[in-house]
Design a protein around this motif. Structure first.
Motif, short mmCIF file in Angstrom:
data_model
loop_
_atom_site.label_atom_id
_atom_site.label_comp_id
_atom_site.label_asym_id
_atom_site.label_seq_id
_atom_site.Cartn_x
_atom_site.Cartn_y
_atom_site.Cartn_z
N GLN A 1 0.60 -0.81 0.07
CA GLN A 1 0.19 -0.32 0.44
C GLN A 1 0.73 1.83 -0.08
O GLN A 1 0.59 2.75 -0.99
N PHE A 2 2.09 0.72 0.29
CA PHE A 2 2.95 2.09 0.24
C PHE A 2 3.60 2.41 -0.55
O PHE A 2 2.96 3.52 -1.17
N VAL A 3 3.94 1.53 -1.40
CA VAL A 3 4.18 1.74 -2.23
C VAL A 3 3.61 2.45 -3.44
O VAL A 3 3.42 3.54 -4.73
N ASP A 4 1.97 1.77 -3.56
CA ASP A 4 1.10 2.85 -4.13
C ASP A 4 0.38 3.70 -4.11
O ASP A 4 0.74 4.63 -5.32
N PHE A 5 1.14 4.56 -2.62
CA PHE A 5 1.14 5.71 -2.35
C PHE A 5 1.82 6.42 -2.72
O PHE A 5 2.27 7.65 -3.57
N LEU A 6 3.19 5.91 -3.33
CA LEU A 6 4.77 6.04 -4.00
C LEU A 6 4.44 7.22 -4.94
O LEU A 6 4.92 8.04 -5.19
N CYS A 7 3.18 5.98 -6.04
CA CYS A 7 3.58 5.91 -7.17
C CYS A 7 2.25 6.82 -7.51
O CYS A 7 2.38 7.56 -8.14
N GLU A 8 1.33 7.16 -6.40
CA GLU A 8 0.33 8.44 -6.50
C GLU A 8 1.10 9.61 -6.80
O GLU A 8 0.60 11.02 -6.85
N CYS A 9 2.18 9.56 -6.15
CA CYS A 9 2.73 11.03 -5.35
C CYS A 9 3.62 11.44 -6.32
O CYS A 9 4.15 12.12 -6.36
N GLY A 10 4.36 10.35 -7.62
CA GLY A 10 5.15 10.68 -8.13
C GLY A 10 6.50 10.55 -7.84
O GLY A 10 7.40 10.79 -8.56
N PHE A 11 6.54 10.07 -6.95
CA PHE A 11 7.60 9.76 -6.15
C PHE A 11 8.18 8.44 -7.00
O PHE A 11 7.70 7.35 -7.45
#
Length: 510
Positions: free
Chosen positions: A38-48
């Protein structure tokens, strides 16, 4: 710069620093379970484009990932036990003690009591079932064979350490005090089951981490790992490779590592790690270090070398000193070491942790290697315009942080500093006191540094209670965790803004 060894950081990007132990879970500590994905998904959503973590090695007293029992092995605490249940090696009810542990921090004492009996039970069932390969984790026997160079001595060390009630190897009887002597003793046969269990734990760790890293990579997120330059005195590395350290044949250090008085401590920092015998390593073409880095790059896409200056010169402290003030600088291996690394790992992506008051020689070495260095905004204020950490002085070939795992959160730092420092921040950014953590995040994005790294604590507007580590403090570190509600807030209320910053300052993932 074009003639330097590792000139790899070419484009602008951003990432997040978060150690996996800080993730939410129902098992008392963050792990490689659903919250990591889920944290990886968040990173992806932010453009990280990057997830930076601290070392993943097995921790001992003090729970620091910078004092591990091995430079090669993984920390079993990070294993998600839910899949172990699905493989039939544990029952759902077995996990009940873990679910009773705190969800907002890591209680390492309680975790120790609850976790290890479960892992041991799973290992017994694994052996009873004929040591099958677990779906998705790779072939078990192949894993054991391919990693035998470090896995055999590590498993022997951990099993023997448990056998002697946790005593460090240099307090064992002389007939066990080196790996070579140990192999001739009765313990290999006596501890066979415990040794096999340790190998099984590593199989689980590496199997789960491989799946998580592949998922991150598939989402466009690269993993930045961390290699401490030194190893722990009580580790499988020293026990099995005594000849590459500045130690006597009976396992006593001639001198130990640390740093002189600095920003963090007026007495300096007495780390107590054994020092490398660089002359001995040079004669062997730095083989142990090459093996270590090769193993590290099976875990990570990019590697930060902690205490980079130690390759130029290192602080050598008398073994019986009470603090770090009586040490002296001695020459490290310099560019010769990095030339050998380049030969063995020509595509290595390395970052140099070059913080602190450095000599000209350290700066020259970093320029020769081409490695990006680090700049930390919390070190920038309170002086004059020449401070290297002020954004207008940042080099492109560098990584910009508001703070690292060793710093307070930005909000905590801001309100613990004096009026002079806060006034400097006000004037430099043209801001007030409303949300300095976000001004620092924006400053990281704006920086000329090609890579910007921010923390979850700052994105959550947290103060000093959320600090992960205080250098020099023996206990109370590495305990902070965020909650499921926190990540829900970030995904709902913060991700869009961070994505906007990424596009605005050219740090979007692609």
């Amino acid at each position: 710069m074009s003639d330097s060894l590792f000139n790899w950081l070419k484009s602008r990007s951003a990432g997040v620093l978060l150690h996996p132990t800080s993730l939410p879970s129902a098992h008392g500590i963050g792990n490689f379970g659903p919250s990591a994905y889920q944290f990886v998904d968040f990173l992806c959503e932010c453009g990280f484009g990057y997830w930076q973590i601290c070392p993943l090695g097995p921790t001992g007293f003090g729970d620091s990932p910078y004092q591990c029992f091995s430079a090669f092995a993984g920390n079993p605490y990070l294993i998600d036990l839910d899949p172990v249940v699905s493989f039939g090696l544990l029952k759902e009810d077995d996990l009940a003690p873990l679910r009773e542990l705190p969800h907002d921090q890591v209680d390492y004492g309680a975790l120790y009591e609850a976790f290890w009996p479960l892992l041991a039970k799973a290992a017994k069932r694994f052996v009873k079932d004929g040591e099958p390969s677990l779906d998705g984790y790779g072939n078990y026997k192949t894993f054991i064979k391919e990693n035998s160079d470090w896995l055999d001595p590590y498993a022997a060390y951990r099993a023997t350490k448990d056998h002697f009630k946790g005593k460090p190897w240099f307090e064992w009887a002389k007939k066990y005090r080196t790996y070579e002597l140990w192999q001739e003793s009765e313990l290999p046969q006596k501890l066979e089951a415990a040794i096999s269990a340790e190998k099984f734990y590593q199989y689980l760790f590496f199997g789960q981490w491989k799946l998580l890293r592949e998922y991150a990579n598939s989402k466009g997120v690269k993993i930045i790992g961390d290699v401490p330059i030194f190893v722990a005195m009580d580790s499988a590395d020293t026990w099995s490779s005594l000849e590459i350290f500045q130690m006597t044949k009976d396992g006593k250090p001639k001198a130990v590592a640390g740093v002189p008085p600095d920003y963090f401590s007026e007495l300096g920092q007495l780390w107590g790690n054994p020092l490398f015998d660089w002359d001995a390593l040079k004669k062997r073409d730095y083989d142990w270090w090459i093996a270590r880095l090769k193993a590290t790059f099976t875990l990570y896409d990019v590697v930060r070398i902690d205490h980079f200056r130690g390759f130029h010169d290192y602080w050598s402290i008398p073994a019986k000193a009470e603090d770090a003030r009586t040490g002296e600088w001695k020459a490290g291996p310099g560019l010769d070491f990095f030339n050998k690394v380049k030969e063995a790992l020509p595509e290595a992506l390395l970052i140099a942790e070059d913080l602190g008051d450095l000599s000209d020689g350290v700066h020259v070495l970093r320029e020769e290697t081409g490695l990006p260095g680090m700049v930390v905004l919390q070190f920038a204020f309170g002086g004059d315009a020449a401070n290297d950490y002020l954004p207008h002085n940042h080099e492109k070939n560098s990584v910009c942080y508001a703070g690292t795992h060793d710093n307070d959160t930005t909000l905590g730092w801001f309100w613990s500093e004096g009026d002079h420092v806060r006034e400097h921040v006000h004037r430099y950014f043209g801001i007030g006191d409303e949300a300095p953590q976000w001004d620092f995040i924006r400053a990281c994005y704006r920086s000329p540094a090609r890579l910007a790294i921010v923390t979850v604590q700052d994105m959550l507007n947290l103060g000093s209670d959320a600090r992960l580590n205080t250098p020099g403090a023996a206990q109370g570190n590495w305990q902070w965790r965020y909650s499921q509600e926190n990540i829900d807030f970030l995904r709902r209320d913060v991700a869009g803004y961070l994505n906007e910053l990424a596009h605005l300052y050219g740090r979007n993932q692609g």
